[in-house]
Design a protein around this motif. Structure first.
Motif, PDB file in Angstrom:
ATOM      1  N   LYS A 195       0.847  -1.194   0.000  1.00  0.00           N
ATOM      2  CA  LYS A 195       0.000   0.000   0.000  1.00  0.00           C
ATOM      3  C   LYS A 195       0.882   1.244   0.000  1.00  0.00           C
ATOM      4  CE  LYS A 195      -4.213  -1.651   1.767  1.00  0.00           C
ATOM      5  NZ  LYS A 195      -5.506  -1.074   1.712  1.00  0.00           N
ATOM      6  N   LYS A 202       1.126   9.141  -2.017  1.00  0.00           N
ATOM      7  CA  LYS A 202      -0.045   9.494  -2.829  1.00  0.00           C
ATOM      8  C   LYS A 202      -0.145  11.006  -3.013  1.00  0.00           C
ATOM      9  CE  LYS A 202      -2.953   5.583  -1.583  1.00  0.00           C
ATOM     10  NZ  LYS A 202      -4.206   5.180  -0.937  1.00  0.00           N
ATOM     11  N   SER A 242      -7.836   9.869 -16.032  1.00  0.00           N
ATOM     12  CA  SER A 242      -7.383   9.726 -14.647  1.00  0.00           C
ATOM     13  C   SER A 242      -8.551   9.775 -13.678  1.00  0.00           C
ATOM     14  CB  SER A 242      -6.378  10.819 -14.292  1.00  0.00           C
ATOM     15  OG  SER A 242      -5.202  10.670 -15.031  1.00  0.00           O
ATOM     16  N   ARG A 251     -10.473   6.500 -13.926  1.00  0.00           N
ATOM     17  CA  ARG A 251      -9.765   5.421 -13.230  1.00  0.00           C
ATOM     18  C   ARG A 251      -9.944   5.549 -11.730  1.00  0.00           C
ATOM     19  NH1 ARG A 251      -3.779   4.915 -14.938  1.00  0.00           N
ATOM     20  NH2 ARG A 251      -3.961   3.189 -13.488  1.00  0.00           N
ATOM     21  N   LEU A 252      -9.941   6.770 -11.209  1.00  0.00           N
ATOM     22  CA  LEU A 252     -10.102   6.994  -9.778  1.00  0.00           C
ATOM     23  C   LEU A 252     -11.515   6.624  -9.334  1.00  0.00           C
ATOM     24  CD1 LEU A 252      -8.800   8.143  -7.190  1.00  0.00           C
ATOM     25  CD2 LEU A 252      -9.803  10.351  -7.822  1.00  0.00           C
ATOM     26  N   LEU A 308     -13.766   4.640 -10.952  1.00  0.00           N
ATOM     27  CA  LEU A 308     -14.113   3.256 -11.240  1.00  0.00           C
ATOM     28  C   LEU A 308     -13.192   2.239 -10.562  1.00  0.00           C
ATOM     29  CD1 LEU A 308     -14.928   3.660 -15.018  1.00  0.00           C
ATOM     30  CD2 LEU A 308     -16.530   3.624 -13.092  1.00  0.00           C
ATOM     31  N   LYS A 309     -12.271   2.713  -9.744  1.00  0.00           N
ATOM     32  CA  LYS A 309     -11.318   1.832  -9.077  1.00  0.00           C
ATOM     33  C   LYS A 309     -12.076   0.866  -8.170  1.00  0.00           C
ATOM     34  CE  LYS A 309      -6.880   2.164  -6.850  1.00  0.00           C
ATOM     35  NZ  LYS A 309      -5.929   3.085  -6.250  1.00  0.00           N
ATOM     36  N   THR A 310     -11.753  -0.427  -8.267  1.00  0.00           N
ATOM     37  CA  THR A 310     -12.478  -1.440  -7.504  1.00  0.00           C
ATOM     38  C   THR A 310     -11.587  -2.096  -6.451  1.00  0.00           C
ATOM     39  OG1 THR A 310     -11.954  -3.077  -9.195  1.00  0.00           O
ATOM     40  CG2 THR A 310     -14.085  -1.947  -9.363  1.00  0.00           C
ATOM     41  N   ASP A 311     -10.839  -1.331  -5.727  1.00  0.00           N
ATOM     42  CA  ASP A 311      -9.979  -1.873  -4.663  1.00  0.00           C
ATOM     43  C   ASP A 311     -10.717  -1.957  -3.370  1.00  0.00           C
ATOM     44  OD1 ASP A 311      -6.745  -0.609  -5.673  1.00  0.00           O
ATOM     45  OD2 ASP A 311      -7.740  -2.485  -6.102  1.00  0.00           O
TER      46      ASP A 311
END
Length: 72
Positions: free
Chosen positions: A3, A9, A63, A66-67, A69-72
Motif C-alpha cells: 500500500k 499518494k 485519470s 480510473r479513480l 471506477l477503481k475497484t480496490d
C-alpha cells in the motif's frame, strides 16, 4: 502489492497536477503566440497548442475515470 503511504499518494498527486498546469500553460502560450519556434509557422504552433490542450484534458478525464471506477 504494498500500500502506498499518504505522503506518496500526496506527492504523486502534486506531481500530476503540476504536469497538467504546466501543459496547459505551455499550450496557451503556443496559442497566444507568446511561445514560438522561429522556423515553425504561427498557425502550426496554434494547432500544436490545441492538440496539447485536447490531450491534456483527455488525460485528466481518463485519470478521473480510473479513480472513480477503481475497484480496490
Amino acid at each position: 502489492m504494498a500500500k502506498k503511504s499518504f505522503f506518496s499518494k500526496f506527492f504523486g498527486f502534486i506531481g500530476w497536477l503540476t504536469g497538467v498546469v504546466v501543459s496547459l500553460a505551455v499550450a496557451f502560450g503556443m496559442i497566444d503566440g507568446v511561445l514560438k519556434i522561429r522556423f515553425i509557422p504561427d498557425i502550426v504552433m496554434k494547432i500544436f497548442g490545441w492538440i496539447v490542450i485536447a490531450t491534456t484534458l483527455i488525460g485528466v478525464i481518463i485519470s478521473l475515470m480510473r479513480l472513480i471506477l477503481k475497484t480496490d
